[in-house]
Design a protein around this motif. Structure first.
Motif, mmCIF file in Angstrom:
data_model
loop_
_atom_site.group_PDB
_atom_site.id
_atom_site.type_symbol
_atom_site.label_atom_id
_atom_site.label_comp_id
_atom_site.label_asym_id
_atom_site.label_seq_id
_atom_site.Cartn_x
_atom_site.Cartn_y
_atom_site.Cartn_z
ATOM 1 N N LYS A 104 -23.782 17.479 -8.704
ATOM 2 C CA LYS A 104 -24.049 18.898 -8.457
ATOM 3 C C LYS A 104 -23.943 19.236 -6.976
ATOM 4 N N GLN B 170 -17.079 16.598 -10.713
ATOM 5 C CA GLN B 170 -16.881 16.907 -12.126
ATOM 6 C C GLN B 170 -15.487 16.522 -12.601
ATOM 7 N N GLU C 73 -28.642 16.726 -14.494
ATOM 8 C CA GLU C 73 -28.415 17.837 -15.419
ATOM 9 C C GLU C 73 -26.933 18.200 -15.495
ATOM 10 N N GLU C 74 -26.226 18.100 -14.363
ATOM 11 C CA GLU C 74 -24.793 18.392 -14.378
ATOM 12 C C GLU C 74 -24.031 17.358 -15.194
ATOM 13 N N GLU D 189 -25.256 15.682 -17.701
ATOM 14 C CA GLU D 189 -25.570 16.006 -19.101
ATOM 15 C C GLU D 189 -24.635 17.095 -19.623
ATOM 16 N N LYS D 190 -24.401 18.100 -18.807
ATOM 17 C CA LYS D 190 -23.545 19.210 -19.228
ATOM 18 C C LYS D 190 -22.116 18.740 -19.453
ATOM 19 N N SER E 75 -21.829 16.698 -22.579
ATOM 20 C CA SER E 75 -21.941 17.562 -23.751
ATOM 21 C C SER E 75 -20.627 18.283 -24.028
ATOM 22 N N LEU E 76 -19.982 18.796 -22.985
ATOM 23 C CA LEU E 76 -18.712 19.497 -23.163
ATOM 24 C C LEU E 76 -17.615 18.557 -23.662
ATOM 25 N N SER F 156 -22.043 12.698 -25.301
ATOM 26 C CA SER F 156 -23.446 12.444 -24.945
ATOM 27 C C SER F 156 -24.017 11.226 -25.652
ATOM 28 N N TYR G 40 -14.576 25.077 -17.965
ATOM 29 C CA TYR G 40 -15.760 24.832 -17.133
ATOM 30 C C TYR G 40 -15.380 24.243 -15.779
ATOM 31 N N GLN H 94 -16.512 26.420 -12.560
ATOM 32 C CA GLN H 94 -17.556 25.945 -11.649
ATOM 33 C C GLN H 94 -17.027 25.797 -10.228
#
Length: 303
Positions: A24, A30, A66-67, A69-70, A73-74, A78, A210, A214
């Motif tokens: 993040k 990413q 948290e980033e 995790e995102k 998930s995308l 996960s 995403y 971002q």
């Protein structure tokens, strides 16, 4: 993960990979995470969320967690890729490790009796590697570390990943861990325009949209800075960590004696026993095009 690519990678060619990322911090980690997760040569054993200092937030590691995790998930991964918390801050000195689940995981994976070699890629501060080494020095000859960090050889310079834990960098430089360094003057050459990302990444599924958005959002969040970012381009500086594990770029590095790093991030050269692999260039075309292709093929497979 169902193979979405029209080819298979022989098992003998696969390598174990751990990703350590300050996800993040900006907007390039990413892309490297997604690229790695879509690369079948890599057996991704886990992702470790790393801190990125306290200048902007007191909870940088948690934000990175948290980033991650995102992103997982995308990618609908996960359940397939474990995620760990790394150190919450830099080491207080060169002799005191920061205990974390991430450091424990590095030790655990390194000490396994596995045929496939282990590589740990560090896209931010190198706190978790230094801590793992101080806790269990035997990991040194059981893994290879690749670090996106440090300044230009031979003088050194201010560099963000290094600045977030200079003590950890000195521990690793003095260690016996095989180390590949991609310094600032090299990783900054992986240039990409927002228009190119709009064409080659954004159309490809939720993850493509995403990744693009971002970066645009971060670009606007830093609009008050007259020097960075530049407005219409970015350096995907973490992406060499992926492409160098796909192809080592045999003619793009030199073996150099590991420097001692000062508090102002300059290099002191006084030893000749400890050598590290120092990259002078990375193939930007190969790095970016392999990523673009995998994102597009992944999205096509999910329709």
């Amino acid at each position: 993960m169902t193979n979405f690519l029209p080819y298979e990678v022989p098992e003998s060619k696969k390598i174990r990979v751990i990703i350590n990322t300050d996800a993040k911090n900006e907007a390039d980690d990413q892309f490297a995470i997604v690229h790695a997760c879509l690369t079948p040569r890599f057996l991704i054993k886990g992702i470790i969320a790393a801190h990125f200092g306290t200048e902007r937030t007191q909870a940088s590691m948690e934000e990175s967690y948290e980033e991650c995790e995102k992103i997982l998930s995308l990618l609908n991964m996960s359940e397939d890729i474990p995620l760990y918390r790394g150190a919450q801050q830099a080491m207080p000195d060169e002799g005191t490790p920061i205990l974390s689940k991430g450091a424990e995981f590095i030790i655990q994976e390194a000490m396994k009796e596995e045929q496939s070699p282990l590589y740990v890629i560090f896209l931010g501060a190198i706190t978790d590697l230094a801590s793992a080494y101080l806790i269990e020095p035997r990991i040194a000859d059981r893994m290879t570390a690749l670090w996106i960090g440090g300044g230009q050889w031979p003088e050194g310079e201010r560099e963000f990943n290094l600045s977030n834990d200079i003590d950890a960098a000195n521990v690793v430089m003095a260690s016996l861990i095989p180390l590949w360094v991609v310094p600032r003057n090299v990783y900054s050459t992986i240039r990409v325009g927002l228009a190119e990302l709009a064409l080659k990444v954004r159309p490809y599924g939720d993850i493509g949209n995403y990744l693009f958005q971002q970066m645009v959002d971060f670009n606007h969040s830093a609009a008050g800075n007259p020097r960075f970012p530049k407005g219409e381009m970015w350096s995907l500086g973490d992406s060499p960590a992926v492409s160098l594990l796909l192809d080592h770029h045999e003619y793009a590095y030199e073996m150099k004696p590991a420097p001692r790093i000062t508090r102002d991030m300059h290099y002191i050269h006084h030893q000749k026993e400890r050598w590290v692999r120092w990259y002078n260039e990375v193939d930007a075309r190969f790095t970016l095009e392999d990523m673009f292709a995998k994102i597009a093929l992944f999205a096509a497979n999910r329709k």
